[in-house]
Design an enzyme around this catalytic site. Sequence first.
Site, PDB file in Angstrom:
ATOM      1  N   ASP A   1       0.875  -1.172   0.000  1.00  0.00           N
ATOM      2  CA  ASP A   1       0.000   0.000   0.000  1.00  0.00           C
ATOM      3  C   ASP A   1       0.909   1.217   0.000  1.00  0.00           C
ATOM      4  O   ASP A   1       2.113   1.123   0.266  1.00  0.00           O
ATOM      5  CB  ASP A   1      -0.890  -0.026   1.257  1.00  0.00           C
ATOM      6  CG  ASP A   1      -1.799   1.200   1.355  1.00  0.00           C
ATOM      7  OD1 ASP A   1      -2.279   1.669   0.302  1.00  0.00           O
ATOM      8  OD2 ASP A   1      -2.025   1.697   2.468  1.00  0.00           O
ATOM      9  N   SER A   2       0.312   2.372  -0.232  1.00  0.00           N
ATOM     10  CA  SER A   2       1.083   3.608  -0.138  1.00  0.00           C
ATOM     11  C   SER A   2       1.489   3.879   1.315  1.00  0.00           C
ATOM     12  O   SER A   2       2.349   4.718   1.552  1.00  0.00           O
ATOM     13  CB  SER A   2       0.252   4.773  -0.680  1.00  0.00           C
ATOM     14  OG  SER A   2      -0.992   4.825  -0.007  1.00  0.00           O
TER      15      SER A   2
ATOM     16  N   CYS B   1      -4.100  -1.180  -2.052  1.00  0.00           N
ATOM     17  CA  CYS B   1      -4.242   0.281  -2.147  1.00  0.00           C
ATOM     18  C   CYS B   1      -5.236   0.544  -3.270  1.00  0.00           C
ATOM     19  O   CYS B   1      -5.029   0.084  -4.405  1.00  0.00           O
ATOM     20  CB  CYS B   1      -2.889   0.907  -2.483  1.00  0.00           C
ATOM     21  SG  CYS B   1      -2.959   2.679  -2.822  1.00  0.00           S
TER      22      CYS B   1
ATOM     23  N   GLU C   1      -4.608   9.805   9.219  1.00  0.00           N
ATOM     24  CA  GLU C   1      -3.168   9.738   9.520  1.00  0.00           C
ATOM     25  C   GLU C   1      -2.835  10.494  10.814  1.00  0.00           C
ATOM     26  O   GLU C   1      -1.936  10.108  11.551  1.00  0.00           O
ATOM     27  CB  GLU C   1      -2.363  10.373   8.376  1.00  0.00           C
ATOM     28  CG  GLU C   1      -2.453   9.627   7.078  1.00  0.00           C
ATOM     29  CD  GLU C   1      -1.382   8.572   6.944  1.00  0.00           C
ATOM     30  OE1 GLU C   1      -0.255   8.823   7.362  1.00  0.00           O
ATOM     31  OE2 GLU C   1      -1.693   7.485   6.426  1.00  0.00           O
TER      32      GLU C   1
ATOM     33  N   CYS D   1     -11.191   3.433  -0.178  1.00  0.00           N
ATOM     34  CA  CYS D   1      -9.853   3.875   0.215  1.00  0.00           C
ATOM     35  C   CYS D   1      -9.472   3.093   1.465  1.00  0.00           C
ATOM     36  O   CYS D   1     -10.307   2.882   2.359  1.00  0.00           O
ATOM     37  CB  CYS D   1      -9.865   5.380   0.502  1.00  0.00           C
ATOM     38  SG  CYS D   1      -8.325   5.985   1.211  1.00  0.00           S
TER      39      CYS D   1
ATOM     40  N   HIS E   1      -7.907   3.816   4.043  1.00  0.00           N
ATOM     41  CA  HIS E   1      -7.996   4.491   5.349  1.00  0.00           C
ATOM     42  C   HIS E   1      -9.411   4.555   5.891  1.00  0.00           C
ATOM     43  O   HIS E   1      -9.604   4.743   7.085  1.00  0.00           O
ATOM     44  CB  HIS E   1      -7.467   5.920   5.231  1.00  0.00           C
ATOM     45  CG  HIS E   1      -5.977   6.015   5.136  1.00  0.00           C
ATOM     46  ND1 HIS E   1      -5.250   5.378   4.166  1.00  0.00           N
ATOM     47  CD2 HIS E   1      -5.079   6.680   5.916  1.00  0.00           C
ATOM     48  CE1 HIS E   1      -3.971   5.648   4.331  1.00  0.00           C
ATOM     49  NE2 HIS E   1      -3.832   6.432   5.380  1.00  0.00           N
TER      50      HIS E   1
HETATM   51  N1  DGL Z   1      -3.917   3.832   0.069  1.00  0.00           N
HETATM   52  C1  DGL Z   1      -4.635   4.894  -0.608  1.00  0.00           C
HETATM   53  C2  DGL Z   1      -5.921   4.333  -1.191  1.00  0.00           C
HETATM   54  O1  DGL Z   1      -6.422   3.311  -0.772  1.00  0.00           O
HETATM   55  C3  DGL Z   1      -4.940   6.051   0.328  1.00  0.00           C
HETATM   56  C4  DGL Z   1      -3.714   6.836   0.758  1.00  0.00           C
HETATM   57  C5  DGL Z   1      -3.029   7.557  -0.390  1.00  0.00           C
HETATM   58  O2  DGL Z   1      -3.596   8.494  -0.991  1.00  0.00           O
HETATM   59  O3  DGL Z   1      -1.912   7.158  -0.717  1.00  0.00           O
HETATM   60  O4  DGL Z   1      -6.462   4.924  -2.085  1.00  0.00           O
END
Ligand code: DGL
Length: 273
Positions: A12-13, A75, A152, A190, A192
């Site tokens: 993931d990011s 992600c 976050e 997303c 998060h």
């Molecule tokens: N992991 C990203 C997503 O699920 C969210 C965080 C980001 O923008 O990197 O879209």
Amino acid sequence: MNSLRPTIGVFDSGFGGLTVLRELLSLAPSARYVYLGDTARLPYGSKSRETIARYALSSAQFLREQGADLLVVACNTATALALEEIQAAMPIPVVGVIGPGARAAAATPSHPEVLVLATAATTQSGAYTRALNALGIKATEKACPLLVPLVEEGWLDQPLYKSVTLDVLRIYLIEALAQAPTADTLLLGCTHYPLLKPLIETTLQTLRHPMKVIDSANATAQAVAALLPAATAAGEPPVCEFYATDSVEKFQRLGSVFLGQQLNEVKLLDLGG
Ligand code: DGL
């Protein structure tokens, strides 16, 4: 694929993909998991397709080098913008979060009309709309760029901070429901957003617009578990390795909230620019 203990690479990011790993650990505990959070380059959600694809491919390559037999793009943004490129570049199965999430939304009993909340890059790609339309489901996507930073920052619990997050959610949901007034299913597109689920449900109540709230973490884990040898469903406890491309300390602290358990060791990784 190693039939006794396959290696599953998850990336993931940042921390959000740990919500998918959390589900995987309960469905397929007897595997080896290597998780990479590309925290140095987060957020992906505000970047261009070319940049996201470059970042995602370097993460996928790293996990392949760690012995991954299967890759989970945990992600939404990377799945929306780069899943096909990653699949074409990798000699192993690659599972993203959008197909399973869309199928989970479509599986609700009534013929649903779905509202998708996601990052700007994900909504601009239209990937969720295409996936849902292909299942015969009407969809509307809404970009919610302030939600990732609020999660976050951990503005979820304490009353003072939570009130800001509730205000932001209220604005996004009012705008989204103005575009899709008859939507009955809310898909959290997303990584998060599952952490916001209780606040989202509270906001929907105050707006008097009850909706079924779905996230793709469990559906993705089920799709992955279906590809794994049966032996992974029980037996040995999981082996997990964690890598982050920025602050290991922050990854341990925030990551444990997303994973729902303590992260013992996180290794710092440099993937370049
Ligand atoms: N992991 C990203 C997503 O699920 C969210 C965080 C980001 O923008 O990197 O879209």
